[in-house]
Design a protein around this motif. Structure first.
Motif, PDB file in Angstrom:
ATOM      1  N   ALA A  84      -2.828   3.246 -14.050  1.00 27.97           N
ATOM      2  CA  ALA A  84      -1.667   1.884 -14.241  1.00 27.97           C
ATOM      3  C   ALA A  84      -1.416   0.926 -15.251  1.00 27.97           C
ATOM      4  CB  ALA A  84      -3.247   1.025 -13.407  1.00 27.97           C
ATOM      5  N   GLU A  85      -2.510   1.475 -16.173  1.00 25.92           N
ATOM      6  CA  GLU A  85      -2.244   0.304 -17.861  1.00 25.92           C
ATOM      7  C   GLU A  85      -0.422   1.200 -18.064  1.00 25.92           C
ATOM      8  OE1 GLU A  85      -1.827  -2.004 -20.300  1.00 25.92           O
ATOM      9  OE2 GLU A  85      -3.680  -2.137 -18.891  1.00 25.92           O
ATOM     10  N   ILE A  86      -0.314   2.415 -18.201  1.00 29.82           N
ATOM     11  CA  ILE A  86       0.993   3.142 -18.152  1.00 29.82           C
ATOM     12  C   ILE A  86       2.124   2.538 -17.468  1.00 29.82           C
ATOM     13  CG2 ILE A  86       2.174   5.189 -18.857  1.00 29.82           C
ATOM     14  CD1 ILE A  86      -0.526   6.711 -20.084  1.00 29.82           C
ATOM     15  N   LEU A  87       1.288   2.312 -16.307  1.00 29.92           N
ATOM     16  CA  LEU A  87       2.556   2.190 -15.573  1.00 29.92           C
ATOM     17  C   LEU A  87       3.307   0.978 -15.262  1.00 29.92           C
ATOM     18  CD1 LEU A  87       1.450   3.431 -11.802  1.00 29.92           C
ATOM     19  CD2 LEU A  87       4.010   4.179 -12.857  1.00 29.92           C
ATOM     20  N   LYS A  88       2.205   0.346 -15.833  1.00 28.07           N
ATOM     21  CA  LYS A  88       2.301  -1.435 -16.397  1.00 28.07           C
ATOM     22  C   LYS A  88       3.615  -1.777 -17.638  1.00 28.07           C
ATOM     23  CE  LYS A  88      -1.121  -4.318 -16.079  1.00 28.07           C
ATOM     24  NZ  LYS A  88      -2.296  -4.967 -16.590  1.00 28.07           N
ATOM     25  N   GLN A  89       3.063  -1.098 -18.624  1.00 26.44           N
ATOM     26  CA  GLN A  89       4.262  -0.551 -19.410  1.00 26.44           C
ATOM     27  C   GLN A  89       5.358  -0.253 -18.866  1.00 26.44           C
ATOM     28  OE1 GLN A  89       1.971   1.586 -22.680  1.00 26.44           O
ATOM     29  NE2 GLN A  89       0.297   0.577 -22.516  1.00 26.44           N
ATOM     30  N   GLU A  90       5.743   0.705 -18.475  1.00 25.38           N
ATOM     31  CA  GLU A  90       6.755   1.031 -18.402  1.00 25.38           C
ATOM     32  C   GLU A  90       7.618  -0.099 -16.742  1.00 25.38           C
ATOM     33  OE1 GLU A  90       8.758   3.962 -19.012  1.00 25.38           O
ATOM     34  OE2 GLU A  90       6.827   3.847 -20.968  1.00 25.38           O
ATOM     35  N   GLY A  91       6.923  -0.637 -16.833  1.00 24.83           N
ATOM     36  CA  GLY A  91       7.688  -1.707 -15.747  1.00 24.83           C
ATOM     37  C   GLY A  91       8.097  -2.868 -16.504  1.00 24.83           C
ATOM     38  N   TRP A  92       7.444  -2.991 -17.893  1.00 24.79           N
ATOM     39  CA  TRP A  92       8.330  -4.372 -18.214  1.00 24.79           C
ATOM     40  C   TRP A  92       9.085  -3.667 -19.126  1.00 24.79           C
ATOM     41  CZ3 TRP A  92       7.775  -8.686 -18.685  1.00 24.79           C
ATOM     42  CH2 TRP A  92       6.882  -9.984 -18.913  1.00 24.79           C
ATOM     43  N   ARG A  93       9.474  -1.856 -19.391  1.00 24.54           N
ATOM     44  CA  ARG A  93      10.052  -1.557 -20.496  1.00 24.54           C
ATOM     45  C   ARG A  93      12.067  -1.367 -18.754  1.00 24.54           C
ATOM     46  NH1 ARG A  93      11.304   2.858 -23.703  1.00 24.54           N
ATOM     47  NH2 ARG A  93      13.287   4.396 -22.918  1.00 24.54           N
ATOM     48  N   ARG A  94      11.246  -1.665 -17.860  1.00 25.42           N
ATOM     49  CA  ARG A  94      12.603  -1.336 -16.768  1.00 25.42           C
ATOM     50  C   ARG A  94      12.926  -2.707 -17.005  1.00 25.42           C
ATOM     51  NH1 ARG A  94      13.579   2.348 -13.193  1.00 25.42           N
ATOM     52  NH2 ARG A  94      14.886   1.686 -11.103  1.00 25.42           N
ATOM     53  N   ILE A  95      12.007  -4.055 -17.081  1.00 27.95           N
ATOM     54  CA  ILE A  95      13.060  -4.999 -16.700  1.00 27.95           C
ATOM     55  C   ILE A  95      13.183  -5.476 -17.673  1.00 27.95           C
ATOM     56  CG2 ILE A  95      12.133  -7.121 -16.594  1.00 27.95           C
ATOM     57  CD1 ILE A  95       9.323  -6.759 -15.580  1.00 27.95           C
ATOM     58  N   ILE A  96      13.527  -4.634 -19.487  1.00 31.32           N
ATOM     59  CA  ILE A  96      14.360  -5.007 -20.342  1.00 31.32           C
ATOM     60  C   ILE A  96      14.984  -4.674 -20.072  1.00 31.32           C
ATOM     61  CG2 ILE A  96      13.602  -4.589 -22.530  1.00 31.32           C
ATOM     62  CD1 ILE A  96      11.074  -4.549 -22.869  1.00 31.32           C
TER      63      ILE A  96
END
Length: 541
Positions: A82-94
């Protein structure tokens, strides 16, 4: 019921409209303050002036999962936690924010063609009858509209990456430099200074333990952990019996594998290797296949048996896991608490297994996982616990802190001893090995190493070895490794043979292209991240 609704459609719609108006007045009138506070509580960050709320982040995470499943074909056991997915989610938003700022657009036709190619195998193959089922299989309860939006966004990101990559130019000088870096070898002499040799006799008083713990408390944070029971079935080629008829059948059905061509540039097949010549190779291949199939079938029985246990409490499931495995004569191993950086004894791919288990729920039984050494494995997640900061009074914590104090002291002493020897040897006109020997130190000498090789004997990583290429012959340097410090010295360099470069030119050029393109893409991404402010990200939905 339907005819009643149609008959009274107008009065019902008026009632609905009144409810909507009352609700609107409550939220935006007297109740507006409550609604505003609710929205503010959702906020998890912002890019510039754009507010990012929890649903925006959850939406981006769903997009990441679509990308991993559909574009990268990630199996369930390798999905990030979940933590890595959250980081990748922020990357996708950017990424998407930057792509929109750059004016990148994707048409409906492009989305349709991408779906046809990826899901249905080619443009024009769209099948509306099965499409929604496929969407649900990949995205869960996701609607086709949201699924298509995620595809559109992924195409936007890919367009930017292709555009940035198109500006990359690899010259002959770039190739030569990269070839030299990859193929120059170094031979090292080194003397290890193990910190444990300096730990003997050290004492630590109780107030020192307390002060060190509260000053460095974050260093003692316990990472996310999982407790597993796993079962492994290894392939047994010695138990496979094959008849000649089976070997002949394999030869006949796969004859193209045994084709011989007289001209390497010709696609015409002139003849085939005879069955007798390849019989032993076929037997070896078929034996391996059958052994793996038998191992899979045996472990699959345990997997199906555990299907009857789903929903039971964890203690009962664990007992049934052991009991069912015992009936099938399959050994079960208990890992105890393990974190991502831990190694499960006997498993070469512990990292992937622990990572998938950390993403699973308690009581989950994994799919069958093939291991590199001709085995299959399934695991049961017995228990999980999130990362936490222990209390000094917790069992074993004081001893842990005491050992860490001694370790850090000992590392300092090891480094100082290595540095002192380095300074002494630098004054000698002898070679490193002979100068060290004259002082009573025996040097270890490596085989020639490239920048991707470590010193396996002492567990010194390749990252350290690669830095030693910067030093000339007979100039020593003190560098760290897992168990202390080493005094290392290059004693010989082996220059790359550039006449061999063109044999691997295409691979090298591809590698350089990926590196340069990656740097450009990361630079582009960093521009978007400059205005990012992340707040408490709350819980993933």
């Amino acid at each position: 019921m339907l005819h009643i609704f149609r008959k009274r459609q107008r009065p019902i719609l008026w009632v609905i409209l009144v409810v909507i108006i009352v609700t609107f007045v409550w939220f935006y009138g007297r109740g507006g303050k409550v609604f505003s506070q609710s929205r503010q509580a959702e906020q998890v960050g912002q890019i510039g002036t754009k507010i990012i709320n929890q649903e925006d982040l959850n939406y981006a995470i769903r997009g990441v999962m679509i990308y991993l499943k559909l574009f990268l074909k990630y199996p369930p056991e390798l999905m990030p936690n979940a933590e890595i997915l959250k980081q990748e989610g922020w990357r996708r938003i950017i990424e998407l924010n930057q792509a929109k700022k750059d004016g990148i657009t994707v048409s409906k036709e492009e989305v349709r063609h991408a779906i046809e190619k990826i899901i249905f195998g080619g443009v024009g193959n769209f099948n509306p009858e099965v499409y929604e089922g496929i969407v649900h299989k990949i995205g869960g309860a996701m609607t086709p509209r949201e699924f298509e939006d995620h595809i559109r966004e992924e195409l936007m990101i890919e367009k930017v990456k292709r555009y940035l990559s198109s500006s990359v130019i690899i010259t002959d000088d770039d190739l030569k430099q990269a070839y030299d870096i990859d193929n120059t070898l170094i031979k090292l002499a080194y003397i290890p200074f193990y910190y444990k040799n300096y730990a003997k006799g050290q004492t630590v008083v109780s107030n020192e333990i307390e002060e060190f713990f509260y000053t460095n408390q974050e260093d003692f944070r316990v990472p996310q952990q999982v407790n597993l029971a796993y079962a492994v079935v290894k392939a047994s080629p010695d138990k496979v019996v094959l008849e000649d008829e089976e070997l002949q059948e394999y030869y006949d059905e796969n004859k193209d594998q045994f084709a011989i061509t007289n001209d390497v540039d010709s696609s015409e097949v002139s003849e085939f290797k005879s069955f007798e010549k390849v019989k032993s190779d076929i037997k070896k291949e078929l034996t391996k296949q059958r052994a793996l199939e038998a191992a899979y079938d045996k472990l699959e029985q345990l997997y199906f048996k555990m299907g009857d246990s789903l929903g039971n409490n964890l203690d009962k499931m664990t007992k049934e896991f052991h009991a069912n495995a015992k009936k099938l004569n399959i050994p079960v191993v208990e890992t105890g608490w393990v974190a991502l950086e831990d190694q499960i004894s006997g498993l070469s791919n512990s990292y992937e297994i622990i990572r998938s288990a950390l993403s699973a729920k308690e009581g989950n039984v994994s799919d069958l996982i093939q291991l590199p050494d001709d085995c299959y494995l399934i695991y049961l997640v017995k228990d999980k616990r999130e990362t936490y900061l222990p209390e000094l009074t917790d069992k074993g914590v004081k001893e842990l802190v005491k050992n860490e104090i001694i370790k850090r002291r000992s590392l300092t002493m090891a480094r100082q001893a290595a540095e002192q020897l380095r300074q002494t040897l630098s004054k000698s006109k002898k070679s490193f090995v002979k100068a060290a020997e004259s002082l009573g130190y025996k040097s270890e000498v490596t085989v020639p190493l490239d920048r991707n090789s470590g010193i396996q004997k002492i567990g010194c990583p390749a990252e350290i070895v690669s830095k030693l290429f910067a030093f000339p012959v007979n100039v020593s340097v003190v560098v760290p490794f897992a168990s202390g410090y080493i005094l290392a010295c290059p004693i010989e360099y082996y220059e790359a043979d550039n006449t061999l470069m063109y044999a691997e030119e295409s691979k090298l050029k591809e590698k350089l292209f990926r590196q340069e393109a990656g740097m450009l893409i990361n630079s582009w991404l960093m521009q978007g991240a400059k205005k990012l402010k992340v707040k408490d990200t709350g819980q993933q939905q």
